[in-house]
Design a protein around this motif. Sequence first.
Motif, PDB file in Angstrom:
ATOM      1  N   ARG A  10       0.861  -1.184   0.000  1.00  0.00           N
ATOM      2  CA  ARG A  10       0.000   0.000   0.000  1.00  0.00           C
ATOM      3  C   ARG A  10       0.892   1.227   0.000  1.00  0.00           C
ATOM      4  O   ARG A  10       1.937   1.252   0.649  1.00  0.00           O
ATOM      5  CB  ARG A  10      -0.867   0.048   1.250  1.00  0.00           C
ATOM      6  N   THR A  20      -0.361  -6.673   4.052  1.00  0.00           N
ATOM      7  CA  THR A  20      -0.745  -7.618   5.105  1.00  0.00           C
ATOM      8  C   THR A  20      -0.200  -7.167   6.457  1.00  0.00           C
ATOM      9  O   THR A  20      -0.919  -7.177   7.461  1.00  0.00           O
ATOM     10  CB  THR A  20      -0.238  -9.035   4.769  1.00  0.00           C
ATOM     11  N   GLU A  23      -2.209  -4.296   7.861  1.00  0.00           N
ATOM     12  CA  GLU A  23      -3.463  -4.715   8.485  1.00  0.00           C
ATOM     13  C   GLU A  23      -3.205  -5.291   9.873  1.00  0.00           C
ATOM     14  O   GLU A  23      -3.953  -5.018  10.807  1.00  0.00           O
ATOM     15  CB  GLU A  23      -4.205  -5.719   7.603  1.00  0.00           C
ATOM     16  N   GLN A  24      -2.142  -6.075  10.013  1.00  0.00           N
ATOM     17  CA  GLN A  24      -1.806  -6.648  11.317  1.00  0.00           C
ATOM     18  C   GLN A  24      -1.457  -5.554  12.317  1.00  0.00           C
ATOM     19  O   GLN A  24      -1.875  -5.603  13.481  1.00  0.00           O
ATOM     20  CB  GLN A  24      -0.647  -7.633  11.187  1.00  0.00           C
ATOM     21  N   ARG A  26      -2.455  -2.426  12.189  1.00  0.00           N
ATOM     22  CA  ARG A  26      -3.680  -1.678  12.488  1.00  0.00           C
ATOM     23  C   ARG A  26      -4.570  -2.426  13.471  1.00  0.00           C
ATOM     24  O   ARG A  26      -5.278  -1.813  14.263  1.00  0.00           O
ATOM     25  CB  ARG A  26      -4.447  -1.387  11.196  1.00  0.00           C
ATOM     26  N   GLU A  27      -4.549  -3.748  13.432  1.00  0.00           N
ATOM     27  CA  GLU A  27      -5.382  -4.552  14.323  1.00  0.00           C
ATOM     28  C   GLU A  27      -4.810  -4.688  15.732  1.00  0.00           C
ATOM     29  O   GLU A  27      -5.567  -4.882  16.682  1.00  0.00           O
ATOM     30  CB  GLU A  27      -5.592  -5.948  13.728  1.00  0.00           C
TER      31      GLU A  27
END
Length: 120
Positions: A10, A20, A23-24, A26-27
Amino acid sequence: MIDIPPASFRVTPYGEVDATALEQVREGFDTSLLLRLVDRLDACLAEMGGVIMLRDELLRLHAMALTLVEGAPPTVPIENSCIWAEAESLLLDLEALAAWVHSAQICLKPLADLLPDHER
């Protein structure tokens, strides 16, 4: 029709990152950990008297070692001076600093893992 897979990275304001991993992060990444690292570094350095004090203590130990190992004339006052106590004190300070470095590495790893595959 050509099947094009989604990009594995991104584009962000701070460079391209692995999608990926982003996202990890951010979570599950708590950004306040970075501020706590700063606080813990400040506390660790304050306990040592700061980086300048650590540097001065290393130089003091060097001067003492020069006298003991190489027979140089003493340049550190000899009253109440004990080389092993000086070395032990420095070791404790460095162990505390090393523990901070280790925790900082663990904290920063998820952000370093944002490196996209095409940059490896």
